[in-house]
Structures are given as C-alpha cells and as structure tokens.
Design a protein around this motif. Structure first.
Motif, PDB file in Angstrom:
ATOM      1  N   TYR A 113       9.716  21.224 -14.578  1.00 11.89           N
ATOM      2  CA  TYR A 113       8.529  21.014 -13.759  1.00 11.89           C
ATOM      3  C   TYR A 113       8.603  19.694 -12.989  1.00 11.89           C
ATOM      4  O   TYR A 113       7.663  18.886 -12.998  1.00 11.89           O
ATOM      5  N   LEU A 114       9.729  19.495 -12.302  1.00 12.08           N
ATOM      6  CA  LEU A 114       9.965  18.205 -11.650  1.00 12.08           C
ATOM      7  C   LEU A 114       8.965  17.942 -10.526  1.00 12.08           C
ATOM      8  O   LEU A 114       8.445  16.822 -10.388  1.00 12.08           O
ATOM      9  N   SER A 115       8.713  18.960  -9.703  1.00  8.81           N
ATOM     10  CA  SER A 115       7.774  18.763  -8.598  1.00  8.81           C
ATOM     11  C   SER A 115       6.382  18.441  -9.122  1.00  8.81           C
ATOM     12  O   SER A 115       5.703  17.530  -8.625  1.00  8.81           O
ATOM     13  N   GLU A 116       5.954  19.179 -10.158  1.00  4.68           N
ATOM     14  CA  GLU A 116       4.627  18.940 -10.732  1.00  4.68           C
ATOM     15  C   GLU A 116       4.539  17.563 -11.368  1.00  4.68           C
ATOM     16  O   GLU A 116       3.509  16.878 -11.279  1.00  4.68           O
ATOM     17  N   ALA A 117       5.644  17.134 -12.009  1.00  6.56           N
ATOM     18  CA  ALA A 117       5.641  15.811 -12.631  1.00  6.56           C
ATOM     19  C   ALA A 117       5.558  14.718 -11.565  1.00  6.56           C
ATOM     20  O   ALA A 117       4.881  13.695 -11.750  1.00  6.56           O
ATOM     21  N   ALA A 175       8.760  12.416 -19.579  1.00  2.00           N
ATOM     22  CA  ALA A 175       9.487  13.300 -20.499  1.00  2.00           C
ATOM     23  C   ALA A 175       9.919  14.581 -19.793  1.00  2.00           C
ATOM     24  O   ALA A 175      11.007  15.121 -20.056  1.00  2.00           O
ATOM     25  N   LEU A 176       9.087  15.090 -18.885  1.00  7.56           N
ATOM     26  CA  LEU A 176       9.466  16.282 -18.122  1.00  7.56           C
ATOM     27  C   LEU A 176      10.681  15.996 -17.238  1.00  7.56           C
ATOM     28  O   LEU A 176      11.554  16.852 -17.058  1.00  7.56           O
ATOM     29  N   PHE A 177      10.755  14.797 -16.677  1.00  8.98           N
ATOM     30  CA  PHE A 177      11.925  14.423 -15.885  1.00  8.98           C
ATOM     31  C   PHE A 177      13.182  14.402 -16.756  1.00  8.98           C
ATOM     32  O   PHE A 177      14.248  14.866 -16.352  1.00  8.98           O
ATOM     33  N   GLU A 178      13.052  13.846 -17.947  1.00  7.55           N
ATOM     34  CA  GLU A 178      14.208  13.770 -18.847  1.00  7.55           C
ATOM     35  C   GLU A 178      14.712  15.159 -19.228  1.00  7.55           C
ATOM     36  O   GLU A 178      15.915  15.369 -19.424  1.00  7.55           O
ATOM     37  N   ARG A 179      13.781  16.138 -19.294  1.00  3.15           N
ATOM     38  CA  ARG A 179      14.162  17.503 -19.665  1.00  3.15           C
ATOM     39  C   ARG A 179      14.428  18.381 -18.441  1.00  3.15           C
ATOM     40  O   ARG A 179      14.716  19.575 -18.572  1.00  3.15           O
ATOM     41  N   TRP A 219      -1.095  18.262 -29.163  1.00  2.00           N
ATOM     42  CA  TRP A 219      -0.463  19.437 -28.556  1.00  2.00           C
ATOM     43  C   TRP A 219       0.905  19.088 -28.003  1.00  2.00           C
ATOM     44  O   TRP A 219       1.869  19.835 -28.161  1.00  2.00           O
ATOM     45  N   ALA A 220       0.993  17.965 -27.327  1.00  2.00           N
ATOM     46  CA  ALA A 220       2.269  17.575 -26.735  1.00  2.00           C
ATOM     47  C   ALA A 220       3.334  17.361 -27.799  1.00  2.00           C
ATOM     48  O   ALA A 220       4.519  17.628 -27.580  1.00  2.00           O
ATOM     49  N   ALA A 221       2.917  16.884 -28.969  1.00  2.00           N
ATOM     50  CA  ALA A 221       3.874  16.615 -30.045  1.00  2.00           C
ATOM     51  C   ALA A 221       4.239  17.866 -30.835  1.00  2.00           C
ATOM     52  O   ALA A 221       5.151  17.836 -31.663  1.00  2.00           O
ATOM     53  N   ALA A 222       3.514  18.967 -30.564  1.00  2.00           N
ATOM     54  CA  ALA A 222       3.712  20.166 -31.377  1.00  2.00           C
ATOM     55  C   ALA A 222       4.890  21.013 -30.909  1.00  2.00           C
ATOM     56  O   ALA A 222       5.177  22.055 -31.502  1.00  2.00           O
ATOM     57  N   GLY A 223       5.554  20.569 -29.833  1.00  2.00           N
ATOM     58  CA  GLY A 223       6.742  21.294 -29.379  1.00  2.00           C
ATOM     59  C   GLY A 223       6.455  22.649 -28.787  1.00  2.00           C
ATOM     60  O   GLY A 223       7.189  23.606 -29.035  1.00  2.00           O
ATOM     61  N   THR A 224       5.356  22.748 -28.010  1.00  2.00           N
ATOM     62  CA  THR A 224       5.002  24.039 -27.418  1.00  2.00           C
ATOM     63  C   THR A 224       5.637  24.246 -26.048  1.00  2.00           C
ATOM     64  O   THR A 224       5.298  25.189 -25.344  1.00  2.00           O
ATOM     65  N   GLY A 225       6.552  23.385 -25.637  1.00  5.05           N
ATOM     66  CA  GLY A 225       7.297  23.604 -24.400  1.00  5.05           C
ATOM     67  C   GLY A 225       6.818  22.741 -23.251  1.00  5.05           C
ATOM     68  O   GLY A 225       5.763  22.107 -23.299  1.00  5.05           O
ATOM     69  N   GLY A 226       7.651  22.745 -22.184  1.00  2.00           N
ATOM     70  CA  GLY A 226       7.376  21.897 -21.031  1.00  2.00           C
ATOM     71  C   GLY A 226       6.086  22.240 -20.329  1.00  2.00           C
ATOM     72  O   GLY A 226       5.396  21.355 -19.805  1.00  2.00           O
ATOM     73  N   PHE A 227       5.732  23.524 -20.314  1.00  2.22           N
ATOM     74  CA  PHE A 227       4.519  23.904 -19.602  1.00  2.22           C
ATOM     75  C   PHE A 227       3.292  23.252 -20.236  1.00  2.22           C
ATOM     76  O   PHE A 227       2.429  22.715 -19.534  1.00  2.22           O
ATOM     77  N   VAL A 228       3.182  23.302 -21.539  1.00  2.00           N
ATOM     78  CA  VAL A 228       2.038  22.686 -22.199  1.00  2.00           C
ATOM     79  C   VAL A 228       2.076  21.172 -22.025  1.00  2.00           C
ATOM     80  O   VAL A 228       1.044  20.524 -21.850  1.00  2.00           O
ATOM     81  N   THR A 229       3.271  20.595 -22.054  1.00  2.00           N
ATOM     82  CA  THR A 229       3.383  19.154 -21.785  1.00  2.00           C
ATOM     83  C   THR A 229       2.788  18.819 -20.428  1.00  2.00           C
ATOM     84  O   THR A 229       2.047  17.838 -20.271  1.00  2.00           O
ATOM     85  N   LEU A 230       3.097  19.656 -19.445  1.00  2.00           N
ATOM     86  CA  LEU A 230       2.549  19.441 -18.102  1.00  2.00           C
ATOM     87  C   LEU A 230       1.024  19.576 -18.113  1.00  2.00           C
ATOM     88  O   LEU A 230       0.312  18.742 -17.542  1.00  2.00           O
ATOM     89  N   LEU A 231       0.502  20.638 -18.751  1.00  2.00           N
ATOM     90  CA  LEU A 231      -0.945  20.830 -18.793  1.00  2.00           C
ATOM     91  C   LEU A 231      -1.649  19.654 -19.472  1.00  2.00           C
ATOM     92  O   LEU A 231      -2.699  19.198 -19.026  1.00  2.00           O
TER      93      LEU A 231
END
Length: 680
Positions: free
Chosen positions: A352-356, A345-349, A313-325
């Motif tokens: 969702y900095l607080s969540e990361a 990766a979320l920091f680099e983009r 899922w993370a590699a499928a490019g579904t966005g930062g929210f899914v990366t976080l989930l």
C-alpha cells in the motif's frame, strides 16, 4: 378496495442511480409544480390529474435513486417533499371541504364518498401518500439533523404506512409492513418494529426484499446489544446475499457485529475466538474498502467508531490492509505521531505504498510542513485511485495556498504561480469534489488579476455553493466577460460574436438574479445584496448592446430599453448615474433623437462633481462634428439642435473646471462662440 387498486402497479422501492442527476430532478419538480398551477385554473380533468401524479411519481423515483447513490442534497430532498405534499393537498383539501359540507347539512357521507369527484381525488391522493411515506422516511434518515423535525417525519411516515396495512393487496401490505417497521426502528421502538418485520417475513417476500428485511432485523439485534443473535443473523445474511449491493450491506453489518463483539463484549470471548473474529472483521473491512464511494467511507467509519485500541489491532498481525486502516484511523483522530510509524512499516513491507504516501502527506500537511507535504502528496498521486487522488490534490492545493499566504514579497510571485497551478490540477483530478468551488473561485481571481478575462469568466462560472455565493460568482463571471471586451489594446476590436457572448453572460446573470429574488428561501435583505450587482450588470449590458447596435445588429432589447427606469429601479446606485446618462446620450444620438439626447447631456452636465467631465468633453466634440456634417447636408435646423447639445456639454464641463485650469480659457471661448451661434 381503493388502496389496493391504485398501488399494485407502483414500483415499491426504486433502485440506485449511477449518476448525479440533481439538476434533472429539480427541473422535474419545477415542471410538476407549474403543471399543477396551470391545472388549478381549469375545470377538473381526471386524465390530466392522473398524468400529473404520474409525473410526480417519476420525480420521486429519481429522488430515491439519487438518495441511494449518495448524490442527493438536503435542499433538493426538502423540495421533493414539499412539492409532492402540495400536489396531494390539492386533492385532500377538496375532499375535506366536501366532507365538511355534508356534515353541515347532516347529509349522507357514504353517498358523497361514492361520487366520482370524491373517488377520483381519493385515488390520486392515496397514490401520493404512499410516495410521501417513503420520502419522509428517507428525508428523516439521511438529511434531517434536527431531532424534533426528524421525529415528526418518522411519525408521519409511520402513520402513513399504517393507513395501508388493511389493504386487500398482499404486495401493498408487505411493503407497508416493511416501511412501518423501518419507521418504528428509527424511533427505537424495537419490539414493535420486530413484530412488523417478522410479519413481513412470514409473507414470503421476494429474495431481494427478504434480504432487506433480514438486514433490518439484524440491525435491531446490534442496536439492542444482543450480540450472539447479531452474529448469527449477520452470518446468515452474508451467506444468503445475492446482488453486489446486498453483499456489501451484509459485509458492513457483519463487520459491525464483529467489531462490537471485539469491543464492548470482548470479555465474552477467549483469545482464540477474538483472534478469529478479528481476522474475519479484517476481511469484511477490506471488502468494503475495495468498493469506491459509500461503502469505502462506511469501512473507515466502522474502524473509527469500533476500534477502541488501534495499536492492538496493528500488533495482531492481521495484514497490511488493517495496518493501513488503523494508521488512517489514527490520523483522522489527530494522532499522527502514532500513525507515522505504521505508514513507515507499510513502506518496509512494500505494501500500500501510494496510500502510505498519502497518509504521510496528510500528516505533514496537518503539522504545517507545507513543502514536504506537497512533495509527498505529489508522489502519492502517481499511483493513487480516484478517491485518493481527489484527497491528495485537495491537500496539495491547500498546502500551496498556505505557502502563498505566508510568502514574503520576494517569493510571492512564484508562490502565487504554483498556487494557481495546483488549483488547476486539483479541479482536473477532482471535478466533483465538494470543495472544487474554492479552487475555481481562486482561479477566477488569479485570471482576473492577470487580465486573462475569458479564463476568469469560465472559472467563476464553475463556482458552486449556496445560492447567494453562486450568484455573486456569476456576476464576477459576467463582469470578466465584459472586461474581455473593454480592456483591450488599441486596434484589437471585438467582433460581434464576442460582443454577443459577453452580453449573453450578463443577461444570464440578470435572469438568475431575478429568479433568486422570487424565491421565498432568499430571505430578507435581498436588495442589499442584489441591487448593486444588478445595477452594474444592467449598465454593462447596455454598453454592450450599444456597441452591437453600432455594428448594425438588431437587438430585441436595445441599450435604451435596458436603461429605462434605471433611476427608479436602483435609487441607491447614484454612483452609476453618470455612466447611465452617457450611454443614453450615445444611444439617442445613434437613434437620431436629439430631444432625448439633449435631456441626457443636460442631466449629465448638471451633476455635481467631476465624474462625467471626460465624457462631457467627448460628447461636446462628437455633437459638434455631427452638427457640421448635418449642416453640410443642408438641414440647418437639425444642425442647430446638435450645436445646442454640444453647448450644453461644454457649459457643463466649464462649470466643473477650475478657473485656474489652463484649459478653462479655451473652454470659455468655445462656449462663447457656441452661444453666439445659438443666438444668431
């Protein structure tokens, strides 16, 4: 028909509560039970009984609202069920006896059923049965984890709903078809459940109830693996949902169907279809996650249960929210090594900095890097939402605890200070957290150890948990209130308000302890837990009552009253007897009752050991001073009785003093003088 007549005006399924009203519900249930007990002692009164069932109905409404908002707990749910069952049995037991009596004499049962005494009770019993059906279903679905008990509750709910299916009122039949179908669905009797639910839909229910029924139908499709049907039904449900809660439920079912299609049934779809389904599932999950509380947690549960390969899922490019989930899901599965790169990766983009930060802080915590975890979580707190703040504050508190427990002697004071500071920040950030009690308890210990007794009393009073643990915490709270009076610097005397507040705290503990003893749920072995606490609290309360009496305060329960029968009530607490006798001696002196004071001093003097020596000396001096003052006033007979009390105290002290003690000779001379005076 009775069923239709009594149910048409009932609210059929209450909505959702916005606040925690558990205390209010328990209070309502206690009031209903007490009212029923009161009515049992009187002649039958139809209006009073109707009022009782209405009060019970209001309590059930509150029960459903609390259950729907996720703020109900299992003991209160069980209490709701047992209370309503007991109220209903007051009517059904009488009806059963009436029926048995008619059958014994081979009488006319129909005539008996037409009697007012029968009909009035039947109407009220039917009202409560409808309520009980929903309580049993709710309890089974949310609060009963034991398989047999859960099945039994569902079976009783099913039979109860079936009793109403022949009612002449359309609204009653529709609701009971719905309830009957839900009970069957919960027992996995899916075909029968679908028959009921479809029959309910054919009755053209109102929009809200139609959504409820369609959601249940869609859930059955998911449970039975009919994925195409489930996808079709959830899409229709989502499109037609009106209210916010209905839209969120539809989003949940839609996400569940999509995840099932992407997981168990993935081979049925090509890459393009799976990509489209994954993007839609991500939108549904994001919608759920944006809603605080219940639906946010459901989103996480869906990811944990429905995403078999998170990194796909993370590699499928579904966005930062899914990366976080996905990162959070990996972390919850204990796979921080794979979660950490996703947080990075979320920091680099810059998403969702607080969540990361929270995720990285949690991983640091679970890997035992306490200092780094506190720092990371502290930064995350600055931008976190309410739920994330609670989690971050909790883990910071636990990290500080680990550092405190592992600190060497040199670093221990600083570690303890930070531990108490982060405990305070945790309860400030998360007062409703399920583990807030632990921080309050630790703060109570901290304040007690640092002689901050009022803060100690406040902290222990805020501890929540099981009944026995809360009771022990209440005792510690009242003990700290007592120490705020007794552990003071010379000259810093408490005023009467402070004395009264501390006494009220002790009386509050004793009242709760008495209630605890009366509960059947307290179980055996209560005396071993409560006797030492109650005995100590009784002695402390008597000491404060004595000081208030000395300040010319009028008390309904005096120090003497509080200690009456102490030895019989607490036979195993002999270590407190010296304090009890001392308090009695001072109290009877204040009440100018030399006979009772003499008995207390004599018993104190006759005790084994040296525990009462210092008090014997003080009492000896005090009664000698009293005797001198009384003698000057001209009452030589009373003065003589006070000298005898003083003599008893000094004789007891002499008996407990070693012959080689430098003070022994002085005590012996004083005893001789007093004996001579007593004989003259």
């Amino acid at each position: 028909m009775i069923v239709a007549a009594v149910l048409t005006a009932l609210p059929l399924l209450p909505g959702i509560a916005a606040a925690d009203e558990l205390d209010e519900l328990r209070g309502q249930l206690r009031a209903v039970a007490a009212r029923a007990e009161s009515l049992d002692r009187r002649a039958w009164n139809q209006d009073a009984e109707k009022s009782l069932t209405e009060k019970a109905g209001k309590a059930v409404d509150l029960f459903h609202r609390l259950a729907g908002s996720g703020t109900m707990d299992s003991p209160t749910a069980q209490l709701t069920l047992s209370t309503v069952e007991q109220i209903r049995e007051r009517y059904t037991d009488v009806i059963q006896r009436m029926q048995d009596d008619v059958i014994k004499v081979d009488g006319d049962l129909e005539a008996a059923q037409d009697r007012a005494a029968w009909k009035q009770r039947e109407v009220l019993a039917q009202r409560l049965l409808y309520r009980l059906n929903w309580i049993r279903y709710e309890l089974a679905m949310r609060y009963e984890s034991r398989g047999q008990q859960r099945t039994r509750l569902l079976q009783r709910a099913e039979r109860g709903f079936a009793d109403f299916l022949g009612a002449g009122d359309r609204a009653v039949v529709l609701e009971c078809l719905y309830g009957h179908g839900l009970a069957l669905k919960a027992m996995k009797r899916y075909d029968e459940a679908l028959d009921d639910l479809n029959a309910a839909l054919e009755m053209s229910p109102a929009a809200g109830r139609a959504t409820d029924i369609r959601a249940a139908v869609a859930d059955i499709a998911l449970a039975t693996g009919r994925i195409e049907t489930a996808l079709r039904q959830t899409a229709s449900l989502l499109a037609g949902a009106g209210k916010k809660e209905d839209r969120l439920r539809a989003a949940f079912l839609r996400a569940k169907a999509l995840l099932l299609g992407l997981g168990k049934y993935r081979d049925r779809y090509d890459d393009r279809s799976r990509g489209s389904m994954r993007l839609e599932a991500a939108r549904m999950l994001e919608r759920l996650h944006a809603s605080p509380g219940y639906w946010r947690s459901k989103a996480s549960q869906l990811v944990d249960a429905g995403v078999e390969d998170p990194l796909e899922w993370a590699a499928a490019g579904t966005g930062g929210f899914v990366t976080l989930l996905i990162a959070d899901s990996l972390r919850r599965r204990g796979d921080c090594p794979r979660a950490r790169p996703l947080y990075d990766a979320l920091f680099e983009r810059s998403e969702y900095l607080s969540e990361a930060r929270l995720g990285r802080g949690f991983c640091l915590f679970h890997s035992g890097k306490w200092e780094a975890s506190i720092a990371e979580l502290g930064q995350a707190l600055e931008g976190a939402g309410p739920v994330a703040r609670e989690q971050a504050a909790w883990f910071r508190f636990k990290a500080a605890e680990s550092l405190y427990l592992s600190a060497d002697e040199q670093a221990r004071d600083d570690a303890a200070l930070r531990y108490s500071k982060l405990a305070r920040e945790f309860v400030d950030a998360a007062p409703g957290h399920e583990n807030a009690w632990e921080a309050w308890f630790r703060m109570g210990e901290w304040h007690r150890d640092h002689r901050q007794y009022l803060d100690c009393a406040d902290a222990f009073a805020r501890v929540r948990g099981d009944a026995a643990f809360m009771l022990k915490s209440r005792f510690q709270s009242s003990q700290c209130a007592f120490q705020s009076i007794t552990d003071r610097d010379p000259g810093d005397d408490p005023d009467t308000d402070e004395l009264a507040n501390a006494l009220a705290s002790l009386d509050g503990f004793l009242s709760h302890s008495s209630d605890f003893r009366k509960r059947t749920s307290a179980g055996r072995g209560t005396a071993g837990l409560l006797d030492p606490l109650e005995a100590r609290a009784t002695v402390m309360a008597a000491a404060l009552a004595g000081r208030l009496e000395a300040a010319n305060e009028s008390l309904k329960l005096s120090a003497v009253d509080r200690l009456a029968g102490f030895e019989q009530q607490f036979p195993e607490q002999a270590d407190l007897l010296p304090e009890v006798l001392v308090l009695r001696a001072y109290s009877f002196r204040r009440l100018q009752d030399p006979a009772q004071a003499a008995r207390a001093v004599s018993r104190l003097a006759g005790l084994e050991g040296n525990q009462g020596n210092e008090q014997l000396r003080k009492l000896g001096v005090l009664f000698l001073k009293d005797a001198a003052s009384i003698s000057q006033d001209g009452d030589e007979a009373l003065a003589r009785s006070y000298r005898k009390i003083a003599l008893s105290a000094w004789e007891g002290l002499l008996a407990h003093t070693d012959a080689g003690n430098p003070r022994a000779a002085d005590i012996r001379r004083l005893v001789g003088d007093l004996r001579a005076q007593a004989g003259s």
